[in-house]
Design a protein around this motif. Structure first.
Motif, short mmCIF file in Angstrom:
data_model
loop_
_atom_site.label_atom_id
_atom_site.label_comp_id
_atom_site.label_asym_id
_atom_site.label_seq_id
_atom_site.Cartn_x
_atom_site.Cartn_y
_atom_site.Cartn_z
N ALA A 102 -2.97 -1.99 11.40
CA ALA A 102 -2.59 -3.06 10.46
C ALA A 102 -1.13 -2.81 10.08
O ALA A 102 -0.71 -1.65 9.95
CB ALA A 102 -3.47 -3.03 9.22
N VAL A 103 -0.36 -3.87 9.95
CA VAL A 103 1.06 -3.74 9.64
C VAL A 103 1.32 -4.43 8.30
O VAL A 103 0.75 -5.47 8.01
CB VAL A 103 1.93 -4.43 10.73
N VAL A 104 2.20 -3.83 7.49
CA VAL A 104 2.63 -4.47 6.24
C VAL A 104 4.13 -4.67 6.34
O VAL A 104 4.85 -3.73 6.73
CB VAL A 104 2.29 -3.59 5.02
N VAL A 105 4.61 -5.86 6.04
CA VAL A 105 6.06 -6.10 6.11
C VAL A 105 6.63 -6.52 4.76
O VAL A 105 5.96 -7.17 3.94
CB VAL A 105 6.43 -7.19 7.14
N SER A 106 7.91 -6.15 4.57
CA SER A 106 8.70 -6.64 3.44
C SER A 106 9.41 -7.91 3.88
O SER A 106 9.38 -8.29 5.05
CB SER A 106 9.79 -5.64 3.06
N ALA A 107 10.12 -8.53 2.94
CA ALA A 107 10.99 -9.65 3.27
C ALA A 107 12.24 -9.10 3.95
O ALA A 107 12.55 -7.91 3.86
CB ALA A 107 11.38 -10.37 1.99
N MET A 108 12.99 -9.98 4.65
CA MET A 108 14.25 -9.55 5.27
C MET A 108 15.18 -9.00 4.18
O MET A 108 15.21 -9.52 3.06
CB MET A 108 14.94 -10.73 5.93
N ALA A 109 15.96 -7.97 4.53
CA ALA A 109 16.84 -7.33 3.54
C ALA A 109 17.67 -8.39 2.81
O ALA A 109 18.23 -9.29 3.44
CB ALA A 109 17.78 -6.37 4.26
N GLY B 269 -11.40 -4.58 2.57
CA GLY B 269 -10.86 -4.42 3.92
C GLY B 269 -11.84 -4.76 5.02
O GLY B 269 -11.52 -4.64 6.20
N SER B 270 -13.09 -5.23 4.67
CA SER B 270 -14.14 -5.30 5.69
C SER B 270 -13.78 -6.26 6.83
O SER B 270 -13.98 -5.94 8.01
CB SER B 270 -15.48 -5.67 5.05
N ASP B 271 -13.23 -7.42 6.50
CA ASP B 271 -12.90 -8.39 7.54
C ASP B 271 -11.80 -7.84 8.45
O ASP B 271 -11.87 -7.95 9.68
CB ASP B 271 -12.45 -9.71 6.88
N LEU B 272 -10.80 -7.22 7.81
CA LEU B 272 -9.69 -6.66 8.60
C LEU B 272 -10.20 -5.56 9.53
O LEU B 272 -9.81 -5.48 10.70
CB LEU B 272 -8.61 -6.06 7.69
N ILE B 273 -11.11 -4.72 9.00
CA ILE B 273 -11.63 -3.62 9.83
C ILE B 273 -12.31 -4.19 11.08
O ILE B 273 -12.10 -3.72 12.19
CB ILE B 273 -12.62 -2.74 9.02
N GLN C 215 -7.48 -6.66 17.33
CA GLN C 215 -6.44 -7.54 16.78
C GLN C 215 -5.58 -6.78 15.77
O GLN C 215 -6.10 -6.02 14.95
CB GLN C 215 -7.09 -8.74 16.09
N VAL C 216 -4.27 -7.02 15.84
CA VAL C 216 -3.37 -6.40 14.87
C VAL C 216 -3.24 -7.33 13.66
O VAL C 216 -2.94 -8.52 13.82
CB VAL C 216 -1.97 -6.16 15.49
N ALA C 217 -3.50 -6.81 12.47
CA ALA C 217 -3.34 -7.61 11.25
C ALA C 217 -1.92 -7.39 10.72
O ALA C 217 -1.51 -6.26 10.51
CB ALA C 217 -4.35 -7.14 10.21
N VAL C 218 -1.16 -8.47 10.54
CA VAL C 218 0.20 -8.36 10.00
C VAL C 218 0.16 -8.92 8.58
O VAL C 218 -0.03 -10.13 8.37
CB VAL C 218 1.22 -9.14 10.85
N VAL C 219 0.28 -8.03 7.61
CA VAL C 219 0.03 -8.41 6.22
C VAL C 219 1.36 -8.54 5.46
O VAL C 219 2.22 -7.66 5.55
CB VAL C 219 -0.85 -7.33 5.54
N ALA C 220 1.49 -9.64 4.72
CA ALA C 220 2.67 -9.82 3.87
C ALA C 220 2.58 -8.83 2.70
O ALA C 220 1.61 -8.86 1.93
CB ALA C 220 2.71 -11.25 3.34
N ALA D 261 -5.88 2.63 1.97
CA ALA D 261 -7.10 3.07 1.28
C ALA D 261 -8.22 2.07 1.53
O ALA D 261 -9.37 2.45 1.80
CB ALA D 261 -6.82 3.23 -0.22
N GLY D 262 -7.90 0.77 1.48
CA GLY D 262 -8.91 -0.30 1.62
C GLY D 262 -9.56 -0.32 3.00
O GLY D 262 -10.73 -0.67 3.13
N VAL D 263 -8.80 0.01 4.06
CA VAL D 263 -9.39 -0.01 5.41
C VAL D 263 -9.73 1.41 5.89
O VAL D 263 -10.05 1.62 7.04
CB VAL D 263 -8.48 -0.72 6.46
#
Ligand code: ADP
Ligand code: ASP
Ligand code: MG
Length: 424
Positions: free
Chosen positions: A37-44, A125-129, A136-141, A169-171
């Protein structure tokens, strides 16, 4: 095979080319067979731009309401992460990786109602797991969740770190990798002190102090969550060439592991130096020295939501009047002074003096618990450079010293050398 959360900060997703580079890092882990799973910030710079727009909007007039409605602030400033999560999902798909973007409310990341500085309460996190184990890769805002009022809530500046650790922690992830523009946690901010050294490991407690005392490499709340949930958190660079990294060995690239004390073999007395600018000093002169005086000063400040930090009070010579000095965030100074002015009679002081340009420099290390003399070497070193100390606070594992902002660099570098932290 492991389950990983990978977080990429603003400079790592600053433009389309960097987003492709991030996608290559993600693809590398995915191809190695890990669940990702990926977490991204906004563009600098994007979040700053959004915040500035909000600040330029006209105020609600004729009320004591805040300058803007915090729920609308959240709806606006959360938008930067929506863009980067979608772009990264597309970049991954274009490389043949099954990926899908997720906003906070879609997971959902549940927060409390403190719009603008919300705390995550729960992540299901159950659905993501299920999706991750299906490849599938989850890309999370990052930086966002949904509050009990069913509206978007943001987590305070730098909050994507917290999104990542909470998601880990959730997944039930094996590791949370924080990819940023430096290759780990350093003994002090490497941008200010080039002789800073990268730490291979740092304890949760020390990292919590470093972050709370100004090292913005991780948001404070993310370290708290990592500590409480035992999330193995690894800070590393997104600028390493993705193809040069061996994903089968998590410890292979350079970085810093944040971990429990017992995982660190050789503990130094001092681990790092942090600094926090934008501190303001307030001194009340000739305050009557009687029971209840601290309550009379700090009660009204608390009611006015002014965060008081360091407090120094002298014992009066004759038991009648004394001086009281304390610090507040520079942004709260005006509010603090107005509050003190309106409580002047009930407090009973002669004059109030203030200085808006102070810095708090802190020395941090778990080894201080068992070593004497750490504080005195700091005081001597600063004295040798002619730096005047305005206030001091200490705890078991840190010493904080308030000085004039003009001496920030000199003080940080001096302390860094005194404790032998400079790289060879
Ligand atoms: P991101 O956008 O990836 O979240 P941040 O700008 O929030 O990145 O945090 C990384 C920055 O933190 C670095 O560029 C560095 O200047 C700063 N920093 C401050 N103190 C430290 C430290 N002790 N170790 C590493 N980086 C630090
Ligand atoms: N984009 C948000 C900020 O700039 C959150 C983050 O970057 O962590 O504060
Ligand atoms: Mg950050």
């Amino acid at each position: 095979m492991a389950r990983l959360v990978m977080k990429f900060g603003g400079t790592s997703v600053a433009d389309l080319e960097r987003i492709y580079n991030v996608a290559r890092h993600v693809k590398r882990e995915h191809e190695a067979g890990h669940e990702v799973a990926v977490v991204v910030s906004a563009m600098a710079g994007k979040t700053n731009e959004l915040v500035n727009w909000v600040n330029q909007m006209p105020q609600v007039t004729g009320t004591n309401a805040p300058i803007f409605d915090a729920r609308e602030y959240d709806s606006i400033v959360a938008s930067g992460e929506q863009v980067t999560s979608g772009l990264l999902a597309i970049a991954l798909q274009s490389m043949g990786v099954d990926a899908r973007s997720w906003l906070g409310w879609q997971i959902p990341v549940k927060t409390d109602n403190a719009h603008g500085a919300a705390r995550i309460e729960d992540i299901d996190g159950s659905d993501l797991i299920k999706r991750m184990s299906g490849g599938q890769v989850a890309v999370v805002a990052g930086f966002q969740g949904v509050a009990p009022d069913n509206r978007i809530a943001t987590l305070g500046r730098g909050g994507s770190d917290t999104s990542a650790v909470a998601l880990a922690a959730g997944v039930k992830a094996d590791r949370c990798d924080i990819y940023t523009d430096v290759d780990g946690v350093y003994t002090t901010d490497p941008r200010m002190t080039p002789s800073a050294r990268r730490l291979e490991r740092i304890t949760f407690e020390e990292m919590l102090e470093m972050a709370s005392l100004g090292a913005k490499v991780l948001q404070v709340r993310s370290v708290e969550l990592a500590m409480v949930h035992g999330v193995r958190t690894f800070v590393r660079s997104s600028f390493d060439d993705p193809d040069s990294i061996d994903s089968s060995n998590g410890a292979n690239p350079p970085g810093t592991l944040i971990c429990n004390e017992d995982e660190i073999l050789e503990q130094q007395t001092v681990t790092g130096i942090a600094y926090a600018k934008d501190e303001a000093q307030i001194s009340l002169r000739r305050v009557s020295d009687k029971p209840g005086i601290a309550a009379a000063v700090f009660g009204p400040l608390a009611t006015a939501h002014v965060n008081v930090d360091m407090i120094v009070q002298n014992v009066s010579e004759d038991g009648s009047v004394t001086d009281m000095t304390f610090t507040v965030p520079a942004g709260d100074l005006d509010r603090a002074l107005k509050t003190l002015e309106s409580s002047k009679e009930s407090i009973g002081y002669e004059v109030v003096q203030s200085d808006p340009e102070m810095v708090k420099v802190s020395v941090i290390g778990i080894g201080m618990r068992s070593h004497a003399g750490v504080a005195s070497s700091a005081f001597q070193a600063l004295a040798d450079k002619g730096i005047n100390i305005r206030a001091i606070t200490t705890s078991e594992i840190k010493i904080s010293i308030l000085i004039d902002q003009d001496y920030t660099e000199l003080a940080v570098r001096t302390l860094h050398s005194v404790y032998g932290l400079d790289k060879d």
